[in-house]
Design a protein around this motif. Structure first.
Motif, PDB file in Angstrom:
ATOM      1  N   GLU A 363       0.835  -1.205   0.000  1.00  0.00           N
ATOM      2  CA  GLU A 363       0.000   0.000   0.000  1.00  0.00           C
ATOM      3  C   GLU A 363       0.873   1.260   0.000  1.00  0.00           C
ATOM      4  N   ALA A 364       1.921   1.257   0.830  1.00  0.00           N
ATOM      5  CA  ALA A 364       2.817   2.409   0.879  1.00  0.00           C
ATOM      6  C   ALA A 364       3.512   2.619  -0.459  1.00  0.00           C
ATOM      7  N   ALA A 365       3.887   1.517  -1.116  1.00  0.00           N
ATOM      8  CA  ALA A 365       4.540   1.625  -2.424  1.00  0.00           C
ATOM      9  C   ALA A 365       3.608   2.243  -3.448  1.00  0.00           C
ATOM     10  N   LEU A 366       2.328   1.849  -3.421  1.00  0.00           N
ATOM     11  CA  LEU A 366       1.357   2.402  -4.371  1.00  0.00           C
ATOM     12  C   LEU A 366       1.103   3.882  -4.117  1.00  0.00           C
ATOM     13  N   LEU A 367       1.082   4.278  -2.854  1.00  0.00           N
ATOM     14  CA  LEU A 367       0.917   5.697  -2.522  1.00  0.00           C
ATOM     15  C   LEU A 367       2.097   6.515  -3.048  1.00  0.00           C
ATOM     16  N   ARG A 368       3.300   6.019  -2.827  1.00  0.00           N
ATOM     17  CA  ARG A 368       4.490   6.739  -3.298  1.00  0.00           C
ATOM     18  C   ARG A 368       4.507   6.824  -4.817  1.00  0.00           C
ATOM     19  N   GLU A 369       4.152   5.716  -5.482  1.00  0.00           N
ATOM     20  CA  GLU A 369       4.163   5.721  -6.936  1.00  0.00           C
ATOM     21  C   GLU A 369       3.150   6.706  -7.504  1.00  0.00           C
ATOM     22  N   ALA A 370       1.968   6.788  -6.890  1.00  0.00           N
ATOM     23  CA  ALA A 370       0.948   7.724  -7.359  1.00  0.00           C
ATOM     24  C   ALA A 370       1.402   9.162  -7.187  1.00  0.00           C
ATOM     25  N   LEU A 371       2.033   9.455  -6.067  1.00  0.00           N
ATOM     26  CA  LEU A 371       2.538  10.813  -5.839  1.00  0.00           C
ATOM     27  C   LEU A 371       3.637  11.159  -6.828  1.00  0.00           C
ATOM     28  N   GLN A 372       4.504  10.202  -7.096  1.00  0.00           N
ATOM     29  CA  GLN A 372       5.586  10.468  -8.051  1.00  0.00           C
ATOM     30  C   GLN A 372       5.011  10.702  -9.448  1.00  0.00           C
ATOM     31  N   ARG A 373       4.043   9.865  -9.831  1.00  0.00           N
ATOM     32  CA  ARG A 373       3.459   9.977 -11.163  1.00  0.00           C
ATOM     33  C   ARG A 373       2.732  11.306 -11.351  1.00  0.00           C
ATOM     34  N   HIS A 374       2.172  11.858 -10.253  1.00  0.00           N
ATOM     35  CA  HIS A 374       1.413  13.107 -10.347  1.00  0.00           C
ATOM     36  C   HIS A 374       2.169  14.284  -9.737  1.00  0.00           C
ATOM     37  N   ASN A 375       3.519  14.159  -9.701  1.00  0.00           N
ATOM     38  CA  ASN A 375       4.381  15.284  -9.334  1.00  0.00           C
ATOM     39  C   ASN A 375       4.060  15.848  -7.952  1.00  0.00           C
ATOM     40  N   ALA A 381      -3.256  12.455  -7.136  1.00  0.00           N
ATOM     41  CA  ALA A 381      -2.858  11.094  -6.758  1.00  0.00           C
ATOM     42  C   ALA A 381      -4.021  10.360  -6.093  1.00  0.00           C
ATOM     43  N   ALA A 382      -4.768  11.064  -5.229  1.00  0.00           N
ATOM     44  CA  ALA A 382      -5.915  10.460  -4.564  1.00  0.00           C
ATOM     45  C   ALA A 382      -6.980  10.060  -5.582  1.00  0.00           C
ATOM     46  N   LYS A 383      -7.196  10.938  -6.561  1.00  0.00           N
ATOM     47  CA  LYS A 383      -8.186  10.639  -7.604  1.00  0.00           C
ATOM     48  C   LYS A 383      -7.762   9.421  -8.410  1.00  0.00           C
ATOM     49  N   ALA A 384      -6.462   9.329  -8.734  1.00  0.00           N
ATOM     50  CA  ALA A 384      -5.968   8.189  -9.519  1.00  0.00           C
ATOM     51  C   ALA A 384      -6.155   6.875  -8.760  1.00  0.00           C
ATOM     52  N   LEU A 385      -6.018   6.921  -7.433  1.00  0.00           N
ATOM     53  CA  LEU A 385      -6.185   5.727  -6.614  1.00  0.00           C
ATOM     54  C   LEU A 385      -7.631   5.507  -6.191  1.00  0.00           C
ATOM     55  N   LYS A 386      -8.519   6.448  -6.623  1.00  0.00           N
ATOM     56  CA  LYS A 386      -9.952   6.360  -6.307  1.00  0.00           C
ATOM     57  C   LYS A 386     -10.194   6.332  -4.804  1.00  0.00           C
ATOM     58  N   LEU A 387      -9.477   7.232  -4.112  1.00  0.00           N
ATOM     59  CA  LEU A 387      -9.621   7.360  -2.666  1.00  0.00           C
ATOM     60  C   LEU A 387     -10.173   8.730  -2.319  1.00  0.00           C
ATOM     61  N   ASP A 394      -4.966  10.394   5.337  1.00  0.00           N
ATOM     62  CA  ASP A 394      -4.808   9.509   6.500  1.00  0.00           C
ATOM     63  C   ASP A 394      -3.788   8.418   6.209  1.00  0.00           C
ATOM     64  N   ARG A 395      -3.852   7.878   4.985  1.00  0.00           N
ATOM     65  CA  ARG A 395      -2.891   6.828   4.612  1.00  0.00           C
ATOM     66  C   ARG A 395      -1.467   7.389   4.531  1.00  0.00           C
ATOM     67  N   LEU A 396      -1.338   8.607   3.987  1.00  0.00           N
ATOM     68  CA  LEU A 396      -0.004   9.230   3.934  1.00  0.00           C
ATOM     69  C   LEU A 396       0.562   9.393   5.336  1.00  0.00           C
ATOM     70  N   SER A 397      -0.297   9.846   6.253  1.00  0.00           N
ATOM     71  CA  SER A 397       0.142  10.052   7.638  1.00  0.00           C
ATOM     72  C   SER A 397       0.540   8.730   8.281  1.00  0.00           C
ATOM     73  N   ARG A 398      -0.213   7.681   7.973  1.00  0.00           N
ATOM     74  CA  ARG A 398       0.067   6.366   8.560  1.00  0.00           C
ATOM     75  C   ARG A 398       1.462   5.882   8.198  1.00  0.00           C
ATOM     76  N   TYR A 399       1.877   6.148   6.947  1.00  0.00           N
ATOM     77  CA  TYR A 399       3.178   5.667   6.484  1.00  0.00           C
ATOM     78  C   TYR A 399       4.255   6.748   6.479  1.00  0.00           C
ATOM     79  N   ASP A 400       3.938   7.885   7.088  1.00  0.00           N
ATOM     80  CA  ASP A 400       4.896   8.997   7.202  1.00  0.00           C
ATOM     81  C   ASP A 400       5.412   9.419   5.820  1.00  0.00           C
ATOM     82  N   ILE A 401       4.479   9.555   4.876  1.00  0.00           N
ATOM     83  CA  ILE A 401       4.811   9.977   3.511  1.00  0.00           C
ATOM     84  C   ILE A 401       4.382  11.425   3.329  1.00  0.00           C
ATOM     85  N   ARG A 402       5.289  12.265   2.804  1.00  0.00           N
ATOM     86  CA  ARG A 402       4.974  13.680   2.573  1.00  0.00           C
ATOM     87  C   ARG A 402       4.842  13.925   1.078  1.00  0.00           C
TER      88      ARG A 402
END
Length: 412
Positions: A363-375, A381-387, A394-402
């Protein structure tokens, strides 16, 4: 490797001062006082980064950015301005600028931006070199990567072995790519239309080895880890090689066959027959300079297979990879590349990990990839993941992703 910076500014005093700052920081600087001077350095092969003031007499920084994009869309151009003009920054970013910095710029901010741009440029040029290598040259040049002297020697030895037309013994540590080398020898000697059969020697029966030779007739049979061949099949193979003149046998091994002969575990006459031409594959430990090239190649392959964008390979990561011994050689490096693309290279699953821990890594890998793909744009990124937006944060906070860590354009 020292990054080259093409510094473009019509103010000679400011240009000299910034040049001194950059040279102290370890960069090689080329100075240009105008668009006319700068454009002569810009090309597809320029291996550095462009930093340009925006406001210059005649053709300004935007003209330079436009010219650079036409010459090479992947050339990083960082624009500088003393105005702090937001519309100007938007224009620069929409025009394809790598970064937009306000003067005076803090040295650390400038260094961070240059280093990111330099890594991006290095990756682009290396990918181009590899693609050119894939398009040109023989099978050895296309399939056996590496820039070191040992890599060159391996390719040359493979060509000699192919030209000899004899049985070949390919020696290499576990994971070093004996099957790949055997395939290259086959392609050079017999061509793509001739059959190429691969079999693991361990566990073969007389019937299965006969079938393998029949399938490879007129081409090449590669027996991987020949030391695993049973004693009776060693004798059968020795006899068969005396009769079969249509099939080339390539044997692979990571063991010392001479030592096995001394121990009575391998037939000495078969060693003599197989070892007419020996090709030894150097381990990654012996050629650390090839590790970055191979890793970038494997990352590109893994990203394509997983339908993900290629993550940035930092200089720190490259240094870490080169410092390792890699007992698993190319296979281990390939696995590391796949983990890196999936975002789990730094903390691979352990035997104690349960399903929840492994799913969390994915899940963390998919979040990072979506953010990278959408700069780094969280909403996209949230729209691409349909979240929903809140769930995404909340998911970003859970995995300490900025999200801001994934923005490729500096705007301050």
């Amino acid at each position: 490797m020292m990054t080259t910076v093409l510094l473009v500014d019509d103010d000679s005093a400011l240009r000299e001062a910034l040049t001194q700052t950059l040279e102290i920081a370890g960069y090689q600087v080329i100075q240009a006082g105008s668009f006319i001077v700068a454009k002569d350095y810009i090309s597809m092969s320029f291996d550095g980064v462009v930093i340009s003031d925006i406001r210059m007499p005649g053709k300004d920084g935007f003209h330079l950015l436009e010219y650079a994009r036409k010459q090479d869309p992947d050339l990083p151009v960082i624009l500088l301005t003393g105005e702090g003009d937001v519309p100007m920054a938007v224009r620069g970013m929409s025009g394809g600028a790598f970064g937009f910095l306000e003067k005076p710029c803090e040295t650390e901010t400038l260094k961070t931006t240059i280093d990111r741009a330099g890594r991006a440029r290095d990756m682009v040029l290396e990918n181009r070199r590899m693609k050119q290598q894939l398009r040109q040259g023989d099978a050895a040049a296309r399939m056996l990567f590496g820039h070191s002297d040992k890599a060159d020697a391996l390719r040359n030895k493979v060509r000699v072995a192919a030209a000899a037309g004899t049985q070949v013994l390919v020696c290499g540590e576990t994971g070093s790519g004996t099957a790949k080398v055997a395939e290259v020898i086959h392609l050079l000697a017999r061509g793509a239309r001739a059959p190429f059969e691969k079999r693991a020697a361990a566990g073969l029966s007389r019937e299965t080895i006969r079938t393998a030779f029949t399938a490879a007739e007129g081409g090449t049979l590669f027996l991987d880890e020949i030391a695993g061949l049973s004693p009776d099949l060693q004798l059968w193979l020795l006899d068969h090689l005396e009769q079969d003149r249509t099939t080339c046998l390539i044997a692979g091994t990571y063991q010392d066959l001479s030592a096995l002969v001394a121990e009575g575990r391998f037939h000495p006459d078969l060693v003599l027959r197989l070892d007419l031409m020996r090709v030894r594959i150097p381990s990654l430990k012996e050629r650390p300079d090839d590790i970055p090239v191979l890793f970038r190649h494997y990352v590109a392959q893994a990203a394509e297979q997983a339908n993900l964008s290629e993550p940035e390979i930092t200089s720190e990561m490259t240094s870490r990879l080169m410092a390792q011994d890699w007992p698993g050689n190319a296979r281990a490096l390939m696995n590391e590349a796949m983990r890196f693309v999936m975002g789990v290279a730094e903390s691979s699953p352990s035997a104690d990990d349960g399903l929840n821990e492994q799913l969390a890594r994915v899940e963390a890998a998919l979040l990072r990839e979506a953010l990278q793909r959408h700069n780094g744009h969280a909403s996209e990124a949230a729209k691409a993941l349909k979240l929903p937006r809140k769930t995404f944060y909340d998911r970003l906070s859970r995995y300490d992703i900025r999200a801001e860590d994934y923005r490729r354009i500096e705007s301050s």
